[in-house]
Motif scaffolding. Sequence first.
Motif, PDB file in Angstrom:
ATOM      1  N   HIS A  13     -35.501  -9.385  41.085  1.00 23.07           N
ATOM      2  CA  HIS A  13     -34.300 -10.170  41.382  1.00 23.07           C
ATOM      3  C   HIS A  13     -34.451 -10.920  42.703  1.00 23.07           C
ATOM      4  O   HIS A  13     -34.993 -10.386  43.670  1.00 23.07           O
ATOM      5  CB  HIS A  13     -33.071  -9.250  41.472  1.00 23.07           C
ATOM      6  N   HIS A  14     -33.981 -12.152  42.718  1.00 26.07           N
ATOM      7  CA  HIS A  14     -33.981 -12.968  43.930  1.00 26.07           C
ATOM      8  C   HIS A  14     -32.600 -13.604  43.970  1.00 26.07           C
ATOM      9  O   HIS A  14     -32.346 -14.597  43.281  1.00 26.07           O
ATOM     10  CB  HIS A  14     -35.090 -14.022  43.839  1.00 26.07           C
ATOM     11  N   ARG A  15     -31.691 -13.022  44.736  1.00 27.83           N
ATOM     12  CA  ARG A  15     -30.284 -13.400  44.629  1.00 27.83           C
ATOM     13  C   ARG A  15     -29.664 -13.665  45.992  1.00 27.83           C
ATOM     14  O   ARG A  15     -30.126 -13.170  47.025  1.00 27.83           O
ATOM     15  CB  ARG A  15     -29.483 -12.278  43.952  1.00 27.83           C
ATOM     16  N   HIS A  16     -28.581 -14.441  45.967  1.00 30.70           N
ATOM     17  CA  HIS A  16     -27.806 -14.698  47.176  1.00 30.70           C
ATOM     18  C   HIS A  16     -27.265 -13.392  47.754  1.00 30.70           C
ATOM     19  O   HIS A  16     -26.934 -12.458  47.004  1.00 30.70           O
ATOM     20  CB  HIS A  16     -26.604 -15.586  46.865  1.00 30.70           C
ATOM     21  N   ALA A  17     -27.106 -13.390  49.073  1.00 35.86           N
ATOM     22  CA  ALA A  17     -26.398 -12.280  49.718  1.00 35.86           C
ATOM     23  C   ALA A  17     -24.906 -12.423  49.432  1.00 35.86           C
ATOM     24  O   ALA A  17     -24.408 -13.536  49.210  1.00 35.86           O
ATOM     25  CB  ALA A  17     -26.631 -12.320  51.230  1.00 35.86           C
ATOM     26  N   VAL A  18     -24.217 -11.305  49.436  1.00 33.36           N
ATOM     27  CA  VAL A  18     -22.768 -11.307  49.179  1.00 33.36           C
ATOM     28  C   VAL A  18     -22.057 -12.273  50.118  1.00 33.36           C
ATOM     29  O   VAL A  18     -21.149 -13.012  49.707  1.00 33.36           O
ATOM     30  CB  VAL A  18     -22.200  -9.867  49.346  1.00 33.36           C
ATOM     31  N   GLU A  19     -22.498 -12.324  51.393  1.00 31.93           N
ATOM     32  CA  GLU A  19     -21.817 -13.169  52.386  1.00 31.93           C
ATOM     33  C   GLU A  19     -21.888 -14.651  52.010  1.00 31.93           C
ATOM     34  O   GLU A  19     -21.027 -15.433  52.366  1.00 31.93           O
ATOM     35  CB  GLU A  19     -22.449 -12.996  53.778  1.00 31.93           C
ATOM     36  N   LYS A  20     -22.953 -15.048  51.315  1.00 31.76           N
ATOM     37  CA  LYS A  20     -23.085 -16.467  50.956  1.00 31.76           C
ATOM     38  C   LYS A  20     -22.122 -16.865  49.839  1.00 31.76           C
ATOM     39  O   LYS A  20     -21.636 -17.996  49.795  1.00 31.76           O
ATOM     40  CB  LYS A  20     -24.526 -16.777  50.528  1.00 31.76           C
ATOM     41  N   ILE A  21     -21.842 -15.942  48.954  1.00 29.28           N
ATOM     42  CA  ILE A  21     -21.081 -16.308  47.748  1.00 29.28           C
ATOM     43  C   ILE A  21     -19.634 -15.824  47.787  1.00 29.28           C
ATOM     44  O   ILE A  21     -18.890 -16.059  46.844  1.00 29.28           O
ATOM     45  CB  ILE A  21     -21.783 -15.756  46.480  1.00 29.28           C
ATOM     46  N   THR A  22     -19.244 -15.163  48.896  1.00 28.61           N
ATOM     47  CA  THR A  22     -17.913 -14.548  48.935  1.00 28.61           C
ATOM     48  C   THR A  22     -17.192 -14.862  50.237  1.00 28.61           C
ATOM     49  O   THR A  22     -17.802 -14.810  51.308  1.00 28.61           O
ATOM     50  CB  THR A  22     -18.016 -13.000  48.832  1.00 28.61           C
ATOM     51  N   GLN A  23     -15.919 -15.175  50.134  1.00 28.59           N
ATOM     52  CA  GLN A  23     -15.037 -15.199  51.310  1.00 28.59           C
ATOM     53  C   GLN A  23     -14.109 -14.004  51.186  1.00 28.59           C
ATOM     54  O   GLN A  23     -13.465 -13.826  50.141  1.00 28.59           O
ATOM     55  CB  GLN A  23     -14.184 -16.453  51.344  1.00 28.59           C
ATOM     56  N   PHE A  24     -14.044 -13.196  52.210  1.00 27.25           N
ATOM     57  CA  PHE A  24     -13.115 -12.062  52.211  1.00 27.25           C
ATOM     58  C   PHE A  24     -11.840 -12.477  52.944  1.00 27.25           C
ATOM     59  O   PHE A  24     -11.909 -12.945  54.086  1.00 27.25           O
ATOM     60  CB  PHE A  24     -13.740 -10.848  52.900  1.00 27.25           C
ATOM     61  N   VAL A  25     -10.735 -12.370  52.319  1.00 30.52           N
ATOM     62  CA  VAL A  25      -9.446 -12.676  52.958  1.00 30.52           C
ATOM     63  C   VAL A  25      -8.711 -11.360  53.122  1.00 30.52           C
ATOM     64  O   VAL A  25      -8.167 -10.813  52.169  1.00 30.52           O
ATOM     65  CB  VAL A  25      -8.630 -13.671  52.099  1.00 30.52           C
ATOM     66  N   ASP A  26      -8.759 -10.810  54.351  1.00 29.09           N
ATOM     67  CA  ASP A  26      -8.173  -9.479  54.576  1.00 29.09           C
ATOM     68  C   ASP A  26      -6.747  -9.593  55.122  1.00 29.09           C
ATOM     69  O   ASP A  26      -6.351 -10.632  55.642  1.00 29.09           O
ATOM     70  CB  ASP A  26      -9.045  -8.703  55.579  1.00 29.09           C
TER      71      ASP A  26
END
Length: 208
Positions: free
Chosen positions: A195-208
């Motif tokens: 697997h060669h995949r994006h990091a979570v931080e690249k594909i996700t915005q966390f709105v807390d």
Amino acid sequence: MTQPAVNNTLSVAEAISSRRSVRKYTNDQVSQADLNTILELTGKAPSAWNIQPWRFVAVRNQEVKNKLQAAAYGQGQVGSAPVVIAVYSNTAEALDTLADVIHPGVPAEQRQGAIDGILGAFAQRSPEEKEAWGLAQTNIALGYLSLAARSLGYDTSLMLGFDPAQVKEILGLPTHVQLAGLVALGVAAEEGYPHHRHAVEKITQFVD
Ligand SMILES: Cc1cc2nc3c(=O)[nH]c(=O)nc-3n(C[C@H](O)[C@H](O)[C@H](O)COP(=O)(O)O)c2cc1C
């Protein structure tokens, strides 16, 4: 539900982590019981209003696989995998048979109302928009199929590299249906790429 022929099914996390696109297969067959289980698990995918517009053609016939391989620009896994599954949506048929998808728990006097409510939501959509909607649902099932197969110890290659008009003609499908993909299914004769995949931080915005 049909019981898997193999006892050691993988967890969802294990199936996700170990799934790779596999383009070379051994001569091992996929038993009909396992194929049924994979398709039954695939059919558990969710869809809006539970309409389940996905349909499948599971091809073992070598002559037909050879024709599909030609329509898939010669991709070797189409001709060499023991099973090739065409995954497609037929929204027109699904909307014509809505009585089949209304939950048995819905009381008899409410069933027609439920059907009319769904048909009303589609009333303003063109046939092409309806089919595009069904394809979006069917892509969920496509993902389920790859993971269901992996959970039983099989591997897959999901493909969109084919001429859809040719594939429909070979399989005798109506022209309005939408193909989500061809899926080669069998026992892996190669590992596939890590697997060669994006990091979570690249594909996700966390709105807390
Ligand atoms: C919808 C879809 C269509 C694809 N079409 C092809 C294809 O026609 N031929 C092919 O060799 N791989 C195809 N792939 C495989 C992708 O290249 C592969 O999933 C991606 O590179 C990630 O690698 P992995 O599946 O091994 O994790 C397709 C994958 C998806 C999901």
